[in-house]
Design a protein around this motif. Structure first.
Motif, PDB file in Angstrom:
ATOM      1  N   ALA A  37      42.911  35.364  44.787  1.00 32.20           N
ATOM      2  CA  ALA A  37      43.217  34.770  46.086  1.00 32.20           C
ATOM      3  C   ALA A  37      43.441  33.266  45.994  1.00 32.20           C
ATOM      4  CB  ALA A  37      42.092  35.064  47.076  1.00 32.20           C
ATOM      5  N   GLN A  38      42.854  32.616  44.981  1.00 29.45           N
ATOM      6  CA  GLN A  38      42.958  31.162  44.865  1.00 29.45           C
ATOM      7  C   GLN A  38      44.324  30.711  44.341  1.00 29.45           C
ATOM      8  OE1 GLN A  38      39.840  32.608  44.361  1.00 29.45           O
ATOM      9  NE2 GLN A  38      39.283  31.625  46.294  1.00 29.45           N
ATOM     10  N   ASN A  39      44.872  31.433  43.363  1.00 28.97           N
ATOM     11  CA  ASN A  39      46.125  30.985  42.752  1.00 28.97           C
ATOM     12  C   ASN A  39      47.249  32.009  42.776  1.00 28.97           C
ATOM     13  OD1 ASN A  39      45.357  32.812  40.690  1.00 28.97           O
ATOM     14  ND2 ASN A  39      44.269  31.193  39.587  1.00 28.97           N
ATOM     15  N   GLY A  40      46.962  33.238  43.236  1.00 26.53           N
ATOM     16  CA  GLY A  40      48.003  34.255  43.319  1.00 26.53           C
ATOM     17  C   GLY A  40      48.333  34.934  42.007  1.00 26.53           C
ATOM     18  N   PHE A  41      47.595  34.605  40.930  1.00 22.03           N
ATOM     19  CA  PHE A  41      47.863  35.208  39.628  1.00 22.03           C
ATOM     20  C   PHE A  41      47.317  36.637  39.588  1.00 22.03           C
ATOM     21  CE2 PHE A  41      47.761  30.812  37.381  1.00 22.03           C
ATOM     22  CZ  PHE A  41      49.025  30.537  37.915  1.00 22.03           C
ATOM     23  N   PRO A  42      48.012  37.535  38.885  1.00 26.41           N
ATOM     24  CA  PRO A  42      47.497  38.907  38.745  1.00 26.41           C
ATOM     25  C   PRO A  42      46.207  38.927  37.933  1.00 26.41           C
ATOM     26  CG  PRO A  42      49.402  38.565  37.327  1.00 26.41           C
ATOM     27  CD  PRO A  42      49.309  37.360  38.204  1.00 26.41           C
ATOM     28  N   MET A  43      45.332  39.847  38.246  1.00 26.41           N
ATOM     29  CA  MET A  43      44.038  39.945  37.581  1.00 26.41           C
ATOM     30  C   MET A  43      43.982  41.180  36.702  1.00 26.41           C
ATOM     31  SD  MET A  43      41.472  38.735  40.664  1.00 26.41           S
ATOM     32  CE  MET A  43      40.035  38.959  39.593  1.00 26.41           C
ATOM     33  N   VAL A  44      43.598  40.969  35.447  1.00 23.65           N
ATOM     34  CA  VAL A  44      43.538  42.044  34.451  1.00 23.65           C
ATOM     35  C   VAL A  44      42.136  42.653  34.409  1.00 23.65           C
ATOM     36  CG1 VAL A  44      43.928  42.628  32.029  1.00 23.65           C
ATOM     37  CG2 VAL A  44      45.271  40.809  33.111  1.00 23.65           C
TER      38      VAL A  44
END
Length: 258
Positions: A37-44
């Motif tokens: 939610a902080q940076n919009g990067f996908p989480m693995v």
């Protein structure tokens, strides 16, 4: 005019009913992506569990996952250092691509960590005497599937074991008889490798309470009455707790059939 209004309301109601029926019938493989939610990067490697179907999976390198689901199922997302989230499945998640679930990072205030709680000298003969001894005595009852942990004192341990021998069916019936739906999930949880892997890494009982729909106090009550020690209850990971509850429940089922 009245006929026109009645016809209009009938059509609106019919369309709404048809839409609800269509949505409730949607079921299959759900695809979505988990992002930070902080940076919009996908989480693995985020663990995703369908609490209704008791199946789990993890996100891939792109943060995406696929899981069996139906409308109104609840998906549970958990990842170390992030706030766990529950998301209700809707019909739009099946109809439209690009569904994203955002997880929020937790802020931890680190306290002082004691690396060496015991003063060790390096000499085995001396250090062995300084280490605490676990007095959680275990007893095995012939005819039952598991051993019993009696507690920190042997007299108490013997009392608990004798109580289980004298009237085990009533004891276990009081524990499990009022929670048939929750307990039926135990076998499903044990068979899913993703759920087992997740539980093996957790010690907070949070995922267990969500899966079994029990409070932490209920889990402790079950383990206490199944004669597991306070030491085991406090230190075991969630997978060990699951296996302990499951073993005790299997005893209940055997005794109940008799």
């Amino acid at each position: 005019m009245k006929r026109v209004l009645l016809t209009f309301f009938f059509l609106v109601s019919f369309i709404g009913f048809s839409q609800d029926t269509e949505d409730s019938a949607v079921e299959g493989e759900l695809n979505a992506t988990v992002i930070n939610a902080q940076n919009g990067f996908p989480m693995v490697s985020v663990h995703v569990i369908n609490l209704n179907k008791v199946v789990g999976t993890i996100t891939d390198q792109d943060g995406t996952f696929t899981i069996p689901a139906a409308v109104n199922d609840t998906l549970y997302f958990t990842f170390l250092g992030f706030k766990s989230e529950k998301v209700r499945v809707t019909g739009d998640m099946f109809k439209f691509e690009g569904t994203e679930v955002a997880l929020t990072e937790l802020a931890y205030a680190l306290e002082e960590v004691i690396v060496r709680p015991y003063q060790l000298t390096g000499y085995l003969e001396i250090d062995v005497k300084n280490l605490p001894i676990n007095n959680a005595y275990q007893y095995s009852i012939s005819g039952l599937q598991t051993s019993y942990e009696g507690g920190n004192k042997s007299p108490s341990a013997v009392t608990k074991v004798l109580g289980a021998i004298l009237n085990p069916a009533d004891l276990l019936r009081n524990l499990f008889g009022k929670k048939p739906k929750q307990m039926r999930k135990l076998q499903q949880m044990k068979q899913d490798d993703d759920i087992r892997d997740l539980l093996a890494s957790k010690f907070d009982r949070e995922t267990l309470t969500e899966l079994l729909q029990l409070e932490k106090v209920d889990i402790e009550d079950i383990l206490n009455n199944c004669n597991y020690s306070r030491s085991f209850i406090n230190t075991a990971n969630d997978l060990q707790i699951l296996d302990a509850i499951s073993s005790c429940y299997e005893e209940y089922r055997v005794l109940n059939r008799r």
